[in-house]
Design an enzyme around this catalytic site. Structure first.
Site, PDB file in Angstrom:
ATOM      1  N   ASN A   9       0.850  -1.176   0.000  1.00 46.64           N
ATOM      2  CA  ASN A   9       0.000   0.000   0.000  1.00 46.64           C
ATOM      3  C   ASN A   9       0.888   1.229   0.000  1.00 46.64           C
ATOM      4  O   ASN A   9       2.087   1.135   0.154  1.00 46.64           O
ATOM      5  CB  ASN A   9      -0.880  -0.004   1.246  1.00 46.64           C
ATOM      6  CG  ASN A   9      -2.295   0.404   0.899  1.00 46.64           C
ATOM      7  OD1 ASN A   9      -2.493   1.274   0.081  1.00 46.64           O
ATOM      8  ND2 ASN A   9      -3.259  -0.231   1.523  1.00 46.64           N
ATOM      9  N   CYS A  10       0.317   2.400  -0.161  1.00 47.23           N
ATOM     10  CA  CYS A  10       1.123   3.616  -0.053  1.00 47.23           C
ATOM     11  C   CYS A  10       0.264   4.716   0.528  1.00 47.23           C
ATOM     12  O   CYS A  10      -0.933   4.766   0.297  1.00 47.23           O
ATOM     13  CB  CYS A  10       1.564   4.191  -1.384  1.00 47.23           C
ATOM     14  SG  CYS A  10       2.201   3.102  -2.593  1.00 47.23           S
ATOM     15  N   GLY A  11       0.927   5.636   1.188  1.00 45.51           N
ATOM     16  CA  GLY A  11       0.232   6.839   1.626  1.00 45.51           C
ATOM     17  C   GLY A  11       0.984   8.024   1.084  1.00 45.51           C
ATOM     18  O   GLY A  11       2.212   8.008   1.013  1.00 45.51           O
ATOM     19  N   ARG A  38      -0.533   2.272   5.748  1.00 42.68           N
ATOM     20  CA  ARG A  38      -0.301   2.304   4.311  1.00 42.68           C
ATOM     21  C   ARG A  38       1.172   2.081   3.976  1.00 42.68           C
ATOM     22  O   ARG A  38       1.512   1.756   2.838  1.00 42.68           O
ATOM     23  CB  ARG A  38      -0.741   3.646   3.729  1.00 42.68           C
ATOM     24  CG  ARG A  38      -2.241   3.812   3.725  1.00 42.68           C
ATOM     25  CD  ARG A  38      -2.621   5.133   3.119  1.00 42.68           C
ATOM     26  NE  ARG A  38      -4.003   5.081   2.677  1.00 42.68           N
ATOM     27  CZ  ARG A  38      -4.375   4.841   1.421  1.00 42.68           C
ATOM     28  NH1 ARG A  38      -3.482   4.702   0.485  1.00 42.68           N
ATOM     29  NH2 ARG A  38      -5.634   4.770   1.117  1.00 42.68           N
ATOM     30  N   ARG A 183       6.020   4.711   1.092  1.00 50.24           N
ATOM     31  CA  ARG A 183       6.454   3.362   0.704  1.00 50.24           C
ATOM     32  C   ARG A 183       7.409   3.420  -0.468  1.00 50.24           C
ATOM     33  O   ARG A 183       7.395   4.372  -1.225  1.00 50.24           O
ATOM     34  CB  ARG A 183       5.258   2.498   0.335  1.00 50.24           C
ATOM     35  CG  ARG A 183       5.274   1.159   1.016  1.00 50.24           C
ATOM     36  CD  ARG A 183       4.105   0.322   0.562  1.00 50.24           C
ATOM     37  NE  ARG A 183       4.586  -0.661  -0.368  1.00 50.24           N
ATOM     38  CZ  ARG A 183       4.230  -0.707  -1.628  1.00 50.24           C
ATOM     39  NH1 ARG A 183       3.413   0.177  -2.119  1.00 50.24           N
ATOM     40  NH2 ARG A 183       4.694  -1.649  -2.404  1.00 50.24           N
TER      41      ARG A 183
END
Ligand code: SF4
Ligand code: SF4
Lengths: 370, 504
Positions: A9-11, A38, A183
């Protein structure tokens, strides 16, 4: 050793003061911390604009030497003194008490081009791009984190708050735009150069998602002499921004319609002028359509831009209060750092939110939000 | 008939089922079946059978079977049956062995050795039933960059654009000329192209005057060496013009339409006397260099007011990438590459089976070469030669094609059973013949619907596969070799294709 990744995931988060007032990193760090799930601790980074007012006429090169390779540093510095006037350089200070994974040596140089006669016709920016490309592709263990003026990128393997603590961002720096990402790029090993933001000159990109059109995008960029060496989809986004916005001078309103164009059936319903414009854009720039789910925050001097893919598989939230404009993967993160927001909205797919110095341009996307 | 030749097919009639209706007698253009009134019996002359299966599917009593003849020469790995029989035919006639349709040799079909990608988890696939999925394709030269004026309300494009044609789906009908195919078959292609929003290609036989008004915007007109039917009005009755240099089924060979097929209307359309052989040489006698080609390209552009893209069609041959590069530099807006499995109405067997290279390898190297030279956006690539299904189409686009031409697949949709006897003019399906009795077997209203259905079905399948890859616009798979992987290919083949092996 390559660290294992487990959470996918990424934020991302960005904040800008449109009056140009510089502020510290607290909001950026707290917001991204609020989206910890995330991230996965394998990549985080920040871009800060308005960072070096005292050296604002010089290109600020943030260069990392992997495994603290001193011979790579010597080689690089030879290259630098050959090609640039270096007015000041120093190691970027770090906090020895923060434990991070295999930190490289990161050095900053403030430089001005020193062109040979045959390069005299080159614009400064082009010159810097070519030298940076050369260092990134040809010199082993060397990677240029950022190369713009009055801005800089700090990134590495770890959670973004760890990277912030490691580089002591909150203590040492101020800027009027902060963007952050939590990330490392999907499908690549975690290494310090591979974390976001990706940058070229003063352009930075933080990106969430996977671009299925990567191969098509990459090949088009190669036609324009951008060679993707990082094997990550975000790189194409950064180069595409550089090609379209810097080299070809297209404004983001047009560029966003290249990356995430309206559907043909929407184009069919437009008036004649618009139909012509959008048809031509899709025809000519078809290879730069970014397909697949993405949210990006693109920044450069005076501008911070957020866009999501055209069917909004990865939505973005915008928020505003006074001169502050926020962009985030999640509304919660914005509210965490600005509980009394005046406005929040979720723009439609492909509709850019543009925060510019001394304007309220970001509100243009408001009426197209849901 | 040849002496001492084994029949290729055996025709079996189940007498207890046969109702003596003589349908087979009327359906067979090769006079295999004959009814004897006195004996009330059907006779067969199976040595004349070409295996077209027309009688089989038309027989109301389902009393017929046509299969390979069980009699065999003694098994010999070197002297296969076809080599053996052809040699005997030549010993008898001293002539060139002719054939129709495409290459049937078991050369590697690379489409069957490449697989496509699909999204999982983080990059979700897209459901084409719920989300728009876009196949619209433009063919023609594109500028590298656009100049846009931002002064007004709506940004205005200031760059000058080259003409492009628009396709609803990236599949066009390949060149099949009137004369080689029947008027009804030809018209069916035009009708289907128009209804579906794609293009048909006139081949080198001209475009009948009465069709020009209705079908011009879906026609690609060919200018081949014979210049049959080429005049100003013909050139302007088209969306695109194609200069034919070569064709995949017979590279280096010209065309020959026998005089028997040159009926009155064909003659008129081709602008040649009725009943004369229409011979088109392999070389265009005004083209002996890239500069000459360039002159013809610009002559055609000039004649059509620079309003239509000009394509140059070549056969896939050994040095195809360099040839294509020259063609683009000569000013062509489109390069059409026709591979060794391309079909034809008539070709010397030796050429069809042994000259040229597979399309897949040619396409990959042309695309790579044009990219390396930085001129890929100066042209579109049309790939042709043996497309059998939508997956072949998608793989070709991922390898770098902008769109594909289908010929044989369209004929099969019309009824063709690949009996390879197009050159005899006795096509049982009314496709490849000018015999009025046989031609009537096609009804353009019905046949064009079959073609539209084919395009529709392939488009659905393209959308499904694109959605599976997490892509919702065909342009994002174009040249996107990341989405292809090779299976059971050697390293040199993977290198030429520019594709990683499966598992990588
Ligand atoms: S040539 Fe065709 S129609 Fe005639 S017998 Fe053979 S299969 Fe039947
Ligand atoms: S077009 Fe007719 S003659 Fe030619 S292969 Fe097909 S069925 Fe046979």
């Amino acid at each position: 050793m390559i660290p294992e990744k487990d959470i996918d995931n990424c934020g991302l988060f960005g904040v800008m003061d449109t009056s140009g007032r510089r502020f510290g990193g607290e909001m950026a760090v707290n917001a991204i911390k609020n989206m910890k799930v995330r991230g996965n601790g394998l990549g985080g980074g920040f871009a800060i604009y308005g960072l070096y007012p005292e050296y604002k006429d010089y290109y600020a090169l943030h260069i990392m030497y992997q495994d603290k390779n001193m011979s790579a540093k010597r080689k690089t510095e030879e290259l630098l003194t050959e090609n640039f006037y270096v007015v000041y350089d120093e190691e970027i200070p770090t906090n020895p008490e923060i434990n991070v994974f295999s930190p490289p040596l990161v050095w900053r140089y403030f430089v001005k081009p020193q062109k040979k006669s045959e390069e005299a016709h080159m614009l400064d920016d082009e010159y810097v791009v070519s030298k940076v490309m050369h260092m990134n592709t040809e010199v082993e263990d060397v990677y240029v984190f950022s190369s713009g003026k009055n801005m800089g990128v700090f990134k590495g393997v770890g959670f973004p708050e760890e990277i912030a603590d490691y580089f002591m961002l909150e203590k040492l720096y101020e800027g009027y735009i902060w963007t952050v990402h939590s990330r490392f790029p999907t499908n690549t090993p975690g290494w310090w150069g591979g974390a976001h933001p990706f940058s070229m000159l003063d352009w930075t990109v933080v990106h969430n998602g996977e671009i299925s059109s990567y191969g098509t995008n990459r090949r088009f960029l190669e036609l324009h002499d951008f060679y993707c060496t990082l094997h990550t989809d975000t790189e194409v986004m950064a180069y595409a921004v550089d090609l379209l916005m810097r080299r070809q001078g297209l404004p983001i309103e047009v560029v966003s319609k290249i990356f995430a164009p309206p559907m043909w059936n929407a184009i069919e319903r437009m008036n004649k002028e618009e139909k012509e414009l959008y048809t031509t854009l899709r025809m000519v720039y078809a290879p730069l359509l970014m397909n697949g789910p993405f949210t990006v925050v693109i920044a450069h001097h005076n501008e911070m831009i957020g866009i999501t893919d055209r069917i909004r598989l990865r939505p973005i939230t915008a928020g505003a209060k006074g001169n502050l404009v926020f962009l985030s993967s999640e509304e919660m993160a914005i509210r965490r750092v600005c509980p009394d927001l005046e406005l929040t909205w979720t723009p439609a797919g492909g509709e850019p939110v543009v925060a510019r110095l001394n304007t309220e341009d970001h509100l243009k996307s408001l009426n197209k939000s849901i | 008939m040849y002496s001492h030749l084994l029949s290729e097919f055996t025709v079996q009639r189940m007498d207890d089922r046969c109702i003596r209706c003589q349908v087979c007698e009327r359906q067979c253009p090769n006079e295999v079946h004959e009814y004897d009134k006195e004996l009330d019996r059907m006779f067969t002359y199976e040595e004349k059978c070409v295996g077209c299966q027309r009688c089989v599917v038309m027989c109301p009593a389902k009393a017929l079977f046509v299969r390979s003849h069980p009699s065999e020469y003694r098994m010999n790995a070197s002297w296969t049956r076809d080599k053996f029989q052809n040699l005997k035919k030549q010993a008898e006639t001293g002539g060139v062995v002719l054939t129709g349709s495409g290459n049937d040799k078991p050369y590697r079909i690379y489409w069957d050795h490449m697989v496509l990608n699909a999204s999982q988890v983080t990059n979700p696939s897209i459901d084409p039933l719920r989300e728009p999925m876009e196949l619209k394709t433009f063919i023609g030269r594109k500028p590298d960059t656009l100049k846009i004026n931002m002064d007004g309300d709506v940004p205005k494009v200031e760059s000058e654009l080259h003409p492009n044609i628009t396709l609803k789906s990236p599949v066009l009908f390949s060149a099949m000329s009137y004369g080689a195919i029947s008027y009804r078959a030809y018209k069916s292609l035009a009708m289907a192209a128009k209804e579906f929003g794609v293009m048909f290609n006139t081949g080198e036989g001209g475009l009948p005057v009465e069709m020009r008004k209705d079908y011009a915007s879906n026609a690609i007109v060919q200018c081949a060496s014979g210049r049959f039917g080429v005049d100003q009005d013909y050139l302007n009755s088209a969306a695109m013009i194609e200069i034919k240099i070569g064709q995949g089924a017979k590279p280096g060979i010209g065309g020959h339409l026998p005089g028997e097929k040159v009926a009155q209307h064909v003659a008129q359309t081709r602008m040649i006397p009725q009943g004369t052989d229409a011979l088109s040489p392999a070389p265009q006698h005004d083209i002996y260099s890239i500069e000459d080609l360039s002159m013809l390209i610009y002559a055609l552009k000039e004649a059509t007011n620079y309003e239509k893209p000009v394509s140059v069609k070549i056969a896939a041959v050994h040095n195809v990438a360099a040839i294509a590069s020259g063609i683009v530099r000569a000013g062509a807006d489109v390069v059409a590459i026709d591979g060794i499995r391309g079909g034809t109405g008539a070709a010397p067997l030796a050429t069809r089976d042994n000259v040229g290279i597979p399309l897949e390898l040619a396409l990959a190297s042309v695309d790579r070469r044009l990219r390396e030279e930085g001129i890929r956006s100066k042209c579109s690539i049309l790939a042709a030669g043996g497309f059998r299904c939508s997956a072949d189409v998608l793989k070709a686009i991922a390898l770098g094609a902008d769109a594909v031409y289908i010929g044989t697949a369209a004929l099969v949709a019309m009824g063709c059973t690949l009996c390879q006897k197009c050159y005899t003019g006795k096509c049982a399906w009314g496709i490849c013949t000018q015999n009025p009795y046989l031609v009537k077997r096609l009804n353009p209203e019905i046949t064009s619907q079959r073609l539209v259905n084919l395009l529709k079905a392939w488009s659905h399948e393209l959308k499904e596969m694109l959605g599976g890859m997490g892509i919702n616009a065909i342009e994002s798979i174009r040249g996107n070799r990341e989405h292809l992987r090779g299976i059971s290919l050697e390293e040199w083949e993977l290198n030429v294709l520019g594709v990683k092996g499966a598992g990588e």
